[in-house]
Enzyme design. Structure first.
Site, PDB file in Angstrom:
ATOM      1  N   TYR A 143       0.835  -1.201   0.000  1.00  0.00           N
ATOM      2  CA  TYR A 143       0.000   0.000   0.000  1.00  0.00           C
ATOM      3  C   TYR A 143       0.876   1.261   0.000  1.00  0.00           C
ATOM      4  O   TYR A 143       0.744   2.106  -0.889  1.00  0.00           O
ATOM      5  CB  TYR A 143      -0.906  -0.031   1.230  1.00  0.00           C
ATOM      6  N   GLU A 145       4.181   1.767  -0.573  1.00  0.00           N
ATOM      7  CA  GLU A 145       5.046   1.918  -1.747  1.00  0.00           C
ATOM      8  C   GLU A 145       4.206   2.014  -3.015  1.00  0.00           C
ATOM      9  O   GLU A 145       4.574   2.701  -3.956  1.00  0.00           O
ATOM     10  CB  GLU A 145       6.055   0.766  -1.833  1.00  0.00           C
ATOM     11  N   GLY A 146       3.082   1.291  -3.013  1.00  0.00           N
ATOM     12  CA  GLY A 146       2.177   1.385  -4.161  1.00  0.00           C
ATOM     13  C   GLY A 146       1.715   2.825  -4.364  1.00  0.00           C
ATOM     14  O   GLY A 146       1.711   3.346  -5.481  1.00  0.00           O
ATOM     15  N   GLY A 205      -1.365   1.266  22.960  1.00  0.00           N
ATOM     16  CA  GLY A 205      -2.319   2.312  22.597  1.00  0.00           C
ATOM     17  C   GLY A 205      -1.708   3.701  22.620  1.00  0.00           C
ATOM     18  O   GLY A 205      -2.425   4.704  22.513  1.00  0.00           O
ATOM     19  N   GLN A 207       0.381   4.822  20.359  1.00  0.00           N
ATOM     20  CA  GLN A 207       0.554   5.333  18.983  1.00  0.00           C
ATOM     21  C   GLN A 207      -0.567   6.331  18.692  1.00  0.00           C
ATOM     22  O   GLN A 207      -1.655   6.221  19.252  1.00  0.00           O
ATOM     23  CB  GLN A 207       0.563   4.181  17.954  1.00  0.00           C
ATOM     24  N   THR A 208      -0.269   7.314  17.824  1.00  0.00           N
ATOM     25  CA  THR A 208      -1.265   8.367  17.576  1.00  0.00           C
ATOM     26  C   THR A 208      -1.739   8.366  16.126  1.00  0.00           C
ATOM     27  O   THR A 208      -1.046   7.903  15.225  1.00  0.00           O
ATOM     28  CB  THR A 208      -0.707   9.774  17.874  1.00  0.00           C
TER      29      THR A 208
HETATM   30  P1  NAD Z   1     -12.691   1.868   0.392  1.00  0.00           P
HETATM   31  O1  NAD Z   1     -12.003   0.546   0.513  1.00  0.00           O
HETATM   32  O2  NAD Z   1     -13.986   2.062   1.071  1.00  0.00           O
HETATM   33  O3  NAD Z   1     -12.907   2.252  -1.143  1.00  0.00           O
HETATM   34  C1  NAD Z   1     -12.078   1.803  -2.162  1.00  0.00           C
HETATM   35  C2  NAD Z   1     -12.957   1.503  -3.370  1.00  0.00           C
HETATM   36  O4  NAD Z   1     -12.117   1.085  -4.469  1.00  0.00           O
HETATM   37  C3  NAD Z   1     -13.935   0.352  -3.123  1.00  0.00           C
HETATM   38  O5  NAD Z   1     -15.195   0.693  -3.607  1.00  0.00           O
HETATM   39  C4  NAD Z   1     -13.318  -0.815  -3.892  1.00  0.00           C
HETATM   40  O6  NAD Z   1     -14.288  -1.764  -4.297  1.00  0.00           O
HETATM   41  C5  NAD Z   1     -12.664  -0.093  -5.050  1.00  0.00           C
HETATM   42  N1  NAD Z   1     -11.557  -0.835  -5.672  1.00  0.00           N
HETATM   43  C6  NAD Z   1     -10.492  -1.405  -5.045  1.00  0.00           C
HETATM   44  N2  NAD Z   1      -9.676  -1.978  -5.940  1.00  0.00           N
HETATM   45  C7  NAD Z   1     -10.223  -1.746  -7.175  1.00  0.00           C
HETATM   46  C8  NAD Z   1      -9.862  -2.096  -8.497  1.00  0.00           C
HETATM   47  N3  NAD Z   1      -8.758  -2.795  -8.751  1.00  0.00           N
HETATM   48  N4  NAD Z   1     -10.674  -1.691  -9.518  1.00  0.00           N
HETATM   49  C9  NAD Z   1     -11.804  -0.992  -9.283  1.00  0.00           C
HETATM   50  N5  NAD Z   1     -12.204  -0.642  -8.032  1.00  0.00           N
HETATM   51  C10 NAD Z   1     -11.423  -1.015  -6.990  1.00  0.00           C
HETATM   52  O7  NAD Z   1     -11.621   2.948   0.873  1.00  0.00           O
HETATM   53  P2  NAD Z   1     -11.792   4.499   1.170  1.00  0.00           P
HETATM   54  O8  NAD Z   1     -11.553   4.693   2.602  1.00  0.00           O
HETATM   55  O9  NAD Z   1     -13.013   5.016   0.555  1.00  0.00           O
HETATM   56  O10 NAD Z   1     -10.520   5.077   0.392  1.00  0.00           O
HETATM   57  C11 NAD Z   1     -10.634   5.648  -0.894  1.00  0.00           C
HETATM   58  C12 NAD Z   1      -9.265   6.126  -1.352  1.00  0.00           C
HETATM   59  O11 NAD Z   1      -8.736   7.071  -0.426  1.00  0.00           O
HETATM   60  C13 NAD Z   1      -8.231   5.016  -1.481  1.00  0.00           C
HETATM   61  O12 NAD Z   1      -7.433   5.243  -2.624  1.00  0.00           O
HETATM   62  C14 NAD Z   1      -7.409   5.170  -0.234  1.00  0.00           C
HETATM   63  O13 NAD Z   1      -6.084   4.714  -0.442  1.00  0.00           O
HETATM   64  C15 NAD Z   1      -7.460   6.665  -0.004  1.00  0.00           C
HETATM   65  N6  NAD Z   1      -7.245   6.987   1.403  1.00  0.00           N
HETATM   66  C16 NAD Z   1      -8.209   6.726   2.330  1.00  0.00           C
HETATM   67  C17 NAD Z   1      -7.961   7.000   3.679  1.00  0.00           C
HETATM   68  C18 NAD Z   1      -9.001   6.750   4.755  1.00  0.00           C
HETATM   69  O14 NAD Z   1      -8.715   6.984   5.915  1.00  0.00           O
HETATM   70  N7  NAD Z   1     -10.196   6.312   4.435  1.00  0.00           N
HETATM   71  C19 NAD Z   1      -6.730   7.535   4.059  1.00  0.00           C
HETATM   72  C20 NAD Z   1      -5.766   7.757   3.096  1.00  0.00           C
HETATM   73  C21 NAD Z   1      -6.037   7.495   1.763  1.00  0.00           C
HETATM   74  N1  UDP Z   2      -5.857  -0.233  15.881  1.00  0.00           N
HETATM   75  C1  UDP Z   2      -6.224  -0.685  17.134  1.00  0.00           C
HETATM   76  N2  UDP Z   2      -7.301  -1.509  17.233  1.00  0.00           N
HETATM   77  C2  UDP Z   2      -8.037  -1.890  16.151  1.00  0.00           C
HETATM   78  C3  UDP Z   2      -7.668  -1.416  14.868  1.00  0.00           C
HETATM   79  C4  UDP Z   2      -6.569  -0.584  14.768  1.00  0.00           C
HETATM   80  O1  UDP Z   2      -5.576  -0.369  18.148  1.00  0.00           O
HETATM   81  O2  UDP Z   2      -9.008  -2.643  16.346  1.00  0.00           O
HETATM   82  C5  UDP Z   2      -4.708   0.684  15.783  1.00  0.00           C
HETATM   83  C6  UDP Z   2      -3.676   0.334  14.711  1.00  0.00           C
HETATM   84  O3  UDP Z   2      -2.702  -0.545  15.244  1.00  0.00           O
HETATM   85  C7  UDP Z   2      -3.112   1.698  14.380  1.00  0.00           C
HETATM   86  C8  UDP Z   2      -4.287   2.648  14.566  1.00  0.00           C
HETATM   87  O4  UDP Z   2      -5.218   1.951  15.385  1.00  0.00           O
HETATM   88  O5  UDP Z   2      -2.098   2.048  15.304  1.00  0.00           O
HETATM   89  C9  UDP Z   2      -4.966   3.051  13.258  1.00  0.00           C
HETATM   90  O6  UDP Z   2      -5.255   1.876  12.542  1.00  0.00           O
HETATM   91  P1  UDP Z   2      -6.076   1.884  11.188  1.00  0.00           P
HETATM   92  O7  UDP Z   2      -6.029   0.490  10.649  1.00  0.00           O
HETATM   93  O8  UDP Z   2      -7.395   2.506  11.412  1.00  0.00           O
HETATM   94  O9  UDP Z   2      -5.280   2.893  10.243  1.00  0.00           O
HETATM   95  P2  UDP Z   2      -3.734   3.058   9.841  1.00  0.00           P
HETATM   96  O10 UDP Z   2      -2.878   2.183  10.707  1.00  0.00           O
HETATM   97  O11 UDP Z   2      -3.681   2.655   8.419  1.00  0.00           O
HETATM   98  O12 UDP Z   2      -3.454   4.484  10.096  1.00  0.00           O
END
Ligand code: NAD
Ligand code: UDP
Length: 323
Positions: A143, A145-146, A205, A207-208
């Protein structure tokens, strides 16, 4: 305008589509329904200006659009780690396909990147100029690096082919329509508290994270798309919480009797995360407006209604939740 939203059936994408449709745009949604659902778009399915196409963005597609919001990619660690090779393909091949489309039809292209490009940050809070501290071979790398490659692709298409790009670095976002089994911390804690189960705090817990309500985030995405700044621009709420504080907040709001349970910290879990949003303020005149307790209230209500409708709230918890 005709606007393409990839990943539009997901959490953030469906809220974005609500805004775009309400502003009378024509919207095409591409989604493979991996973590997205038609139910998030039900109210638009029969609308003459809305089109939903089941399509995997790792395959090319030809269509016309003026703007492309590129959101397709699972965002929760549980979902993106389930099939990491697919996550890489979505970020690299999928973004390549969508940038190729933007180039062909001369559409403006917005990439939904992430704060994860900063990895486990050594600079705090994180400004856009910080280049990050990311493990190339860990379980989050597919994710992190992607998305880093996706940003590189966007800027190379801009420099080489003059594609009009925008790059948003989104920090943790929450709100209605998150999946109940999403695995992210806000949805986990709310569902656990509503069901009277222990709230799973990973590690101690300490971590922020910084949590942004989805409506604020969508406003930021739209301002970025329609402004003149290419980015990258951080979009997030600067209010920083320890995970333990978040657990206690949800506990207090939903179910003070729900216990906390510590579980092992996942590998490469970032220690802290807080956006520096000076650029978003300066270039987009944007900052979050919805405080976390208010956003949590709305999110809790949404989960309660969905779980209740599906008969997934145990009677005692339902009573507490309904107080
Ligand atoms: P989500 O998983 O709810 O939505 C992702 C959507 O993409 C889904 O509808 C899924 O079916 C679709 N999808 C996945 N792979 C696909 C593919 N190969 N082809 C077509 N559709 C595909 O996630 P989200 O929280 O709505 O996140 C949306 C975007 O925002 C993502 O790119 C995510 O990396 C980015 N983002 C979200 C957060 C967050 O906190 N929610 C934070 C940082 C970045
Ligand atoms: N986390 C947690 N309990 C859970 C799910 C996540 O303590 O049931 C922690 C996780 O280890 C991370 C933070 O909450 O430190 C945020 O996790 P989340 O998966 O929501 O997002 P990301 O780690 O991608 O920021």
């Amino acid at each position: 305008m005709r606007i393409l939203v990839t990943g539009g059936a997901g959490f953030i994408g469906s809220h974005l589509i609500d805004r775009l449709m309400s502003a009378n745009h024509e919207v095409i949604c591409l989604d493979n329904f991996y973590t997205g659902h038609k139910r998030n778009l039900l109210k638009w399915l029969n609308h003459p200006y809305f089109e939903l196409i089941r399509h995997d963005i790792t395959e090319p597609i030809r269509l016309e659009a003026d703007q492309i919001y590129h959101l397709a990619c699972p965002a929760s660690p549980v979902h993106y780690q389930y099939n990491p090779v697919k996550t890489i393909k979505t970020n690299v091949m999928g973004t390549l396909n969508m940038l190729g489309l933007a180039k062909r039809v001369k559409a403006r292209f917005l990439l939904a990147s992430t704060s994860e490009v900063y990895g486990d940050p050594e600079v705090h809070p994180q400004p856009e100029s910080y280049r990050g501290n990311v493990n190339t071979i860990g379980i989050r790398s597919c994710y992190d690096e992607g998305k880093r490659v996706a940003e590189t692709l966007a800027f190379d298409y801009h420099r080489q082919n003059d594609v009009d790009i925008r790059v948003a670095r989104i920090f943790n976002t929450y709100g209605p329509r998150m999946l109940e089994n999403d695995g992210r911390v806000v949805s986990n804690f709310i569902v656990q508290a509503l069901q009277g189960k222990p709230l799973t705090v990973y590690g101690d817990g300490s971590q922020t994270r910084s949590f942004c309500y989805v409506a604020d985030l969508v406003e930021g995405l739209m301002r970025l798309m329609n402004g003149e700044h290419h980015g990258p621009i951080n979009l997030g709420n600067p209010g920083e919480y320890t995970i333990l504080q978040l657990a206690q907040t949800v506990q207090n709001m939903v179910n003070p009797d729900a216990p906390l349970k510590h579980e092992p910290l996942p590998q490469d879990d970032p220690r802290r995360r807080q956006p520096d949003i000076s650029r978003a303020k300066q270039f987009l005149d944007w900052e979050p407006t919805i405080p976390v307790d208010q956003g949590l209230e709305i999110t809790i209500r949404d989960f309660r209604e969905r779980l209740e409708a599906e008969g997934k709230l145990p009677a005692p918890a339902a009573a507490i939740a309904g107080d």
